[in-house]
Scaffold this motif. Structure first.
Motif, PDB file in Angstrom:
ATOM      1  N   GLU A  20      43.837  37.575  49.555  1.00  8.22           N
ATOM      2  CA  GLU A  20      42.748  38.546  49.483  1.00  8.22           C
ATOM      3  C   GLU A  20      42.025  38.634  50.818  1.00  8.22           C
ATOM      4  OE1 GLU A  20      38.668  39.555  46.975  1.00  8.22           O
ATOM      5  OE2 GLU A  20      39.754  37.716  46.535  1.00  8.22           O
ATOM      6  N   TYR A  57      42.154  40.528  33.916  1.00  5.83           N
ATOM      7  CA  TYR A  57      42.747  40.303  35.246  1.00  5.83           C
ATOM      8  C   TYR A  57      44.240  40.611  35.262  1.00  5.83           C
ATOM      9  CZ  TYR A  57      38.542  37.835  36.902  1.00  5.83           C
ATOM     10  OH  TYR A  57      37.277  37.499  37.284  1.00  5.83           O
ATOM     11  N   THR A 127      28.760  35.956  34.482  1.00  4.69           N
ATOM     12  CA  THR A 127      29.872  35.887  35.442  1.00  4.69           C
ATOM     13  C   THR A 127      31.043  36.760  35.010  1.00  4.69           C
ATOM     14  OG1 THR A 127      30.752  33.876  34.389  1.00  4.69           O
ATOM     15  CG2 THR A 127      29.260  33.577  36.265  1.00  4.69           C
ATOM     16  N   SER A 131      32.383  39.919  37.062  1.00  4.44           N
ATOM     17  CA  SER A 131      33.787  39.843  37.483  1.00  4.44           C
ATOM     18  C   SER A 131      34.554  41.110  37.125  1.00  4.44           C
ATOM     19  CB  SER A 131      34.472  38.634  36.841  1.00  4.44           C
ATOM     20  OG  SER A 131      33.924  37.437  37.331  1.00  4.44           O
ATOM     21  N   GLY A 134      33.584  43.397  39.867  1.00  7.85           N
ATOM     22  CA  GLY A 134      34.143  42.932  41.139  1.00  7.85           C
ATOM     23  C   GLY A 134      35.642  43.159  41.247  1.00  7.85           C
ATOM     24  N   GLN A 145      32.898  44.406  47.425  1.00  5.00           N
ATOM     25  CA  GLN A 145      33.374  43.504  46.381  1.00  5.00           C
ATOM     26  C   GLN A 145      33.165  42.049  46.784  1.00  5.00           C
ATOM     27  OE1 GLN A 145      36.469  41.509  46.405  1.00  5.00           O
ATOM     28  NE2 GLN A 145      37.135  42.110  48.436  1.00  5.00           N
ATOM     29  N   TRP A 146      33.175  41.771  48.089  1.00  2.73           N
ATOM     30  CA  TRP A 146      32.963  40.397  48.556  1.00  2.73           C
ATOM     31  C   TRP A 146      31.583  39.878  48.171  1.00  2.73           C
ATOM     32  CZ3 TRP A 146      36.773  37.368  49.721  1.00  2.73           C
ATOM     33  CH2 TRP A 146      37.952  37.898  50.241  1.00  2.73           C
ATOM     34  N   TRP A 149      31.625  38.983  44.527  1.00  2.00           N
ATOM     35  CA  TRP A 149      32.314  37.710  44.322  1.00  2.00           C
ATOM     36  C   TRP A 149      31.482  36.520  44.786  1.00  2.00           C
ATOM     37  CZ3 TRP A 149      35.315  38.021  40.638  1.00  2.00           C
ATOM     38  CH2 TRP A 149      36.195  39.078  40.465  1.00  2.00           C
ATOM     39  N   ASP A 153      31.087  33.626  42.235  1.00  2.16           N
ATOM     40  CA  ASP A 153      31.675  32.328  42.583  1.00  2.16           C
ATOM     41  C   ASP A 153      30.632  31.221  42.650  1.00  2.16           C
ATOM     42  OD1 ASP A 153      34.094  33.656  42.729  1.00  2.16           O
ATOM     43  OD2 ASP A 153      33.991  33.919  44.897  1.00  2.16           O
ATOM     44  N   TYR A 172      35.860  27.384  43.080  1.00  2.00           N
ATOM     45  CA  TYR A 172      34.882  28.473  43.118  1.00  2.00           C
ATOM     46  C   TYR A 172      33.829  28.254  44.204  1.00  2.00           C
ATOM     47  CZ  TYR A 172      36.888  31.147  39.396  1.00  2.00           C
ATOM     48  OH  TYR A 172      37.730  31.934  38.667  1.00  2.00           O
ATOM     49  N   TYR A 175      35.610  29.547  47.093  1.00  2.00           N
ATOM     50  CA  TYR A 175      35.602  31.010  46.978  1.00  2.00           C
ATOM     51  C   TYR A 175      34.276  31.583  47.482  1.00  2.00           C
ATOM     52  CZ  TYR A 175      39.757  31.575  43.941  1.00  2.00           C
ATOM     53  OH  TYR A 175      41.026  31.638  43.428  1.00  2.00           O
ATOM     54  N   SER A 179      33.970  34.083  50.587  1.00  2.00           N
ATOM     55  CA  SER A 179      33.489  35.454  50.374  1.00  2.00           C
ATOM     56  C   SER A 179      32.760  35.988  51.594  1.00  2.00           C
ATOM     57  CB  SER A 179      32.559  35.514  49.154  1.00  2.00           C
ATOM     58  OG  SER A 179      33.269  35.258  47.982  1.00  2.00           O
TER      59      SER A 179
END
Length: 195
Positions: A20, A57, A127, A131, A134, A145-146, A149, A153, A172, A175, A179
Protein backbone atom coordinates in the motif's frame (compact mmCIF):
# COMPACT_ATOMS: atom_id res chain seq x y z
CA UNK A 1 -1.97 -22.62 17.28
CA UNK A 2 -4.00 -19.40 17.50
CA UNK A 3 -0.89 -17.37 18.21
CA UNK A 4 0.83 -18.88 15.14
CA UNK A 5 -2.15 -17.89 12.97
CA UNK A 6 -2.02 -14.39 14.44
CA UNK A 7 1.72 -14.17 13.62
CA UNK A 8 1.05 -15.26 10.02
CA UNK A 9 -1.71 -12.66 9.77
CA UNK A 10 0.71 -10.05 11.09
CA UNK A 11 3.33 -10.97 8.47
CA UNK A 12 0.76 -10.78 5.66
CA UNK A 13 -0.38 -7.45 7.12
CA UNK A 14 3.14 -6.05 6.96
CA UNK A 15 3.45 -7.15 3.33
CA UNK A 16 0.07 -5.53 2.62
CA UNK A 17 1.17 -2.28 4.23
CA UNK A 18 4.43 -2.23 2.27
CA UNK A 19 2.48 -2.72 -0.96
CA UNK A 20 0.00 0.00 0.00
CA UNK A 21 2.83 2.38 0.88
CA UNK A 22 4.30 1.81 -2.59
CA UNK A 23 0.84 2.20 -4.18
CA UNK A 24 1.31 -1.25 -5.72
CA UNK A 25 -1.75 -2.86 -7.24
CA UNK A 26 -0.62 -6.15 -5.67
CA UNK A 27 -1.80 -4.90 -2.29
CA UNK A 28 -5.18 -6.24 -3.40
CA UNK A 29 -3.81 -9.80 -3.47
CA UNK A 30 -2.73 -9.42 0.15
CA UNK A 31 -6.19 -7.90 0.73
CA UNK A 32 -7.68 -11.30 0.01
CA UNK A 33 -5.27 -13.39 2.09
CA UNK A 34 -5.17 -11.18 5.19
CA UNK A 35 -8.94 -11.00 5.76
CA UNK A 36 -9.24 -14.75 5.37
CA UNK A 37 -6.80 -15.18 8.26
CA UNK A 38 -8.35 -12.49 10.42
CA UNK A 39 -11.88 -13.83 10.01
CA UNK A 40 -10.78 -16.70 12.23
CA UNK A 41 -8.79 -14.55 14.68
CA UNK A 42 -11.51 -11.96 15.26
CA UNK A 43 -14.29 -14.50 15.62
CA UNK A 44 -12.31 -16.35 18.31
CA UNK A 45 -11.60 -13.05 20.12
CA UNK A 46 -15.25 -11.99 20.08
CA UNK A 47 -14.53 -8.95 17.91
CA UNK A 48 -17.60 -9.47 15.77
CA UNK A 49 -17.56 -6.13 13.99
CA UNK A 50 -13.93 -6.72 13.03
CA UNK A 51 -14.99 -10.17 11.82
CA UNK A 52 -17.71 -8.59 9.70
CA UNK A 53 -15.44 -5.92 8.25
CA UNK A 54 -13.13 -8.63 6.96
CA UNK A 55 -15.98 -10.02 4.86
CA UNK A 56 -16.29 -6.51 3.42
CA UNK A 57 -12.51 -6.41 2.87
CA UNK A 58 -12.70 -9.55 0.75
CA UNK A 59 -15.37 -7.97 -1.45
CA UNK A 60 -13.73 -4.54 -1.69
CA UNK A 61 -10.42 -6.18 -2.66
CA UNK A 62 -11.91 -7.22 -5.98
CA UNK A 63 -13.40 -3.76 -6.50
CA UNK A 64 -10.08 -2.13 -5.56
CA UNK A 65 -8.18 -4.25 -8.08
CA UNK A 66 -10.61 -3.30 -10.86
CA UNK A 67 -10.61 0.37 -9.85
CA UNK A 68 -6.83 0.65 -9.65
CA UNK A 69 -6.17 -1.35 -12.80
CA UNK A 70 -8.94 -0.11 -15.07
CA UNK A 71 -10.35 3.00 -13.39
CA UNK A 72 -13.54 0.98 -12.75
CA UNK A 73 -16.31 2.73 -10.84
CA UNK A 74 -19.47 1.18 -9.45
CA UNK A 75 -21.46 4.11 -10.76
CA UNK A 76 -19.86 4.28 -14.21
CA UNK A 77 -18.03 7.54 -13.56
CA UNK A 78 -14.35 7.97 -14.28
CA UNK A 79 -14.13 4.56 -16.01
CA UNK A 80 -11.32 5.29 -18.45
CA UNK A 81 -9.93 1.77 -18.88
CA UNK A 82 -6.61 2.99 -17.48
CA UNK A 83 -4.84 2.83 -14.15
CA UNK A 84 -6.41 5.00 -11.47
CA UNK A 85 -4.30 7.97 -10.37
CA UNK A 86 -3.75 9.11 -6.78
CA UNK A 87 -6.00 12.11 -6.16
CA UNK A 88 -7.54 14.17 -3.38
CA UNK A 89 -10.99 13.16 -2.21
CA UNK A 90 -13.46 15.31 -4.17
CA UNK A 91 -15.44 17.78 -2.04
CA UNK A 92 -18.71 16.33 -3.30
CA UNK A 93 -17.75 12.93 -1.83
CA UNK A 94 -17.03 14.03 1.76
CA UNK A 95 -20.69 14.37 2.76
CA UNK A 96 -21.44 10.86 1.49
CA UNK A 97 -18.43 9.47 3.36
CA UNK A 98 -19.47 11.12 6.62
CA UNK A 99 -23.08 9.95 6.24
CA UNK A 100 -21.87 6.41 5.47
CA UNK A 101 -19.64 6.45 8.55
CA UNK A 102 -22.43 7.67 10.86
CA UNK A 103 -24.97 5.16 9.52
CA UNK A 104 -22.48 2.30 9.66
CA UNK A 105 -21.36 3.06 13.20
CA UNK A 106 -24.93 3.35 14.46
CA UNK A 107 -25.99 0.09 12.81
CA UNK A 108 -22.89 -1.82 13.91
CA UNK A 109 -23.16 -0.51 17.47
CA UNK A 110 -26.81 -1.60 17.74
CA UNK A 111 -25.97 -5.07 16.45
CA UNK A 112 -23.01 -5.45 18.81
CA UNK A 113 -24.80 -4.04 21.83
CA UNK A 114 -28.06 -5.95 21.52
CA UNK A 115 -27.27 -9.11 19.56
CA UNK A 116 -23.76 -10.18 20.62
CA UNK A 117 -21.70 -10.61 23.76
CA UNK A 118 -19.23 -7.92 22.65
CA UNK A 119 -17.46 -6.21 25.54
CA UNK A 120 -16.35 -3.27 23.39
CA UNK A 121 -19.29 -2.28 21.16
CA UNK A 122 -18.46 1.44 21.01
CA UNK A 123 -14.82 1.04 20.00
CA UNK A 124 -15.40 -1.98 17.77
CA UNK A 125 -18.18 -0.16 15.88
CA UNK A 126 -16.07 3.01 15.67
CA UNK A 127 -13.05 1.32 14.07
CA UNK A 128 -15.20 -0.87 11.85
CA UNK A 129 -17.35 1.96 10.47
CA UNK A 130 -14.29 4.13 9.86
CA UNK A 131 -12.57 1.18 8.16
CA UNK A 132 -15.49 0.82 5.77
CA UNK A 133 -14.96 4.41 4.68
CA UNK A 134 -11.15 4.12 4.64
CA UNK A 135 -11.13 1.00 2.51
CA UNK A 136 -13.45 2.55 -0.07
CA UNK A 137 -11.22 5.65 -0.14
CA UNK A 138 -8.22 3.37 -0.71
CA UNK A 139 -10.06 1.60 -3.54
CA UNK A 140 -10.58 5.02 -5.16
CA UNK A 141 -6.91 5.93 -4.49
CA UNK A 142 -7.76 9.04 -2.46
CA UNK A 143 -4.72 10.29 -0.57
CA UNK A 144 -6.73 11.26 2.52
CA UNK A 145 -7.38 7.58 3.18
CA UNK A 146 -4.06 7.62 5.05
CA UNK A 147 -5.47 9.99 7.70
CA UNK A 148 -8.52 7.77 8.14
CA UNK A 149 -6.22 4.78 8.64
CA UNK A 150 -4.12 6.69 11.16
CA UNK A 151 -7.18 7.10 13.40
CA UNK A 152 -8.36 3.52 12.83
CA UNK A 153 -4.93 2.02 13.44
CA UNK A 154 -4.14 4.02 16.57
CA UNK A 155 -7.52 3.18 18.09
CA UNK A 156 -7.32 -0.46 17.01
CA UNK A 157 -3.88 -0.91 18.60
CA UNK A 158 -5.35 0.08 21.96
CA UNK A 159 -8.39 -2.13 21.44
CA UNK A 160 -6.25 -5.16 20.59
CA UNK A 161 -4.04 -4.65 23.64
CA UNK A 162 -7.22 -4.64 25.72
CA UNK A 163 -8.30 -7.91 24.04
CA UNK A 164 -4.84 -9.53 24.55
CA UNK A 165 -4.06 -9.69 20.82
CA UNK A 166 -0.55 -8.36 21.26
CA UNK A 167 0.90 -9.26 17.85
CA UNK A 168 -2.09 -7.70 16.14
CA UNK A 169 -1.81 -4.63 18.39
CA UNK A 170 1.85 -4.27 17.41
CA UNK A 171 0.89 -4.59 13.74
CA UNK A 172 -1.68 -1.79 14.06
CA UNK A 173 0.78 0.41 15.97
CA UNK A 174 3.18 0.01 13.02
CA UNK A 175 0.28 0.73 10.65
CA UNK A 176 -0.41 3.99 12.52
CA UNK A 177 3.19 5.14 12.15
CA UNK A 178 3.40 4.06 8.52
CA UNK A 179 0.18 5.97 7.77
CA UNK A 180 2.10 9.20 8.20
CA UNK A 181 4.91 8.04 5.92
CA UNK A 182 2.38 6.59 3.46
CA UNK A 183 0.65 9.95 3.17
CA UNK A 184 3.97 11.66 2.44
CA UNK A 185 4.95 9.01 -0.12
CA UNK A 186 1.61 9.21 -1.93
CA UNK A 187 1.72 13.03 -1.86
CA UNK A 188 5.15 12.94 -3.50
CA UNK A 189 3.96 10.39 -6.07
CA UNK A 190 0.91 12.51 -6.82
CA UNK A 191 2.99 15.69 -7.20
CA UNK A 192 5.55 14.01 -9.46
CA UNK A 193 2.77 12.92 -11.81
CA UNK A 194 1.48 16.50 -11.92
CA UNK A 195 4.81 17.80 -13.21
Amino acid sequence: MEQAIEIIGTIVGIIYLWLEYRASIYLWVASIVMPAIYLYIYYRAGLYADFGINVYYLVIALYGWLAWRYGFSLFGRNCKNEELAITHTPKRVWGKLIATYIAAQAAIYIILEYFTDSTVPVWDSFTTALSIVGMWMLARKYIEQWWVWLVVDFTSAGLYIYKDLHFTAALYAVYAIISIFGYCKWRNMMQSKDL
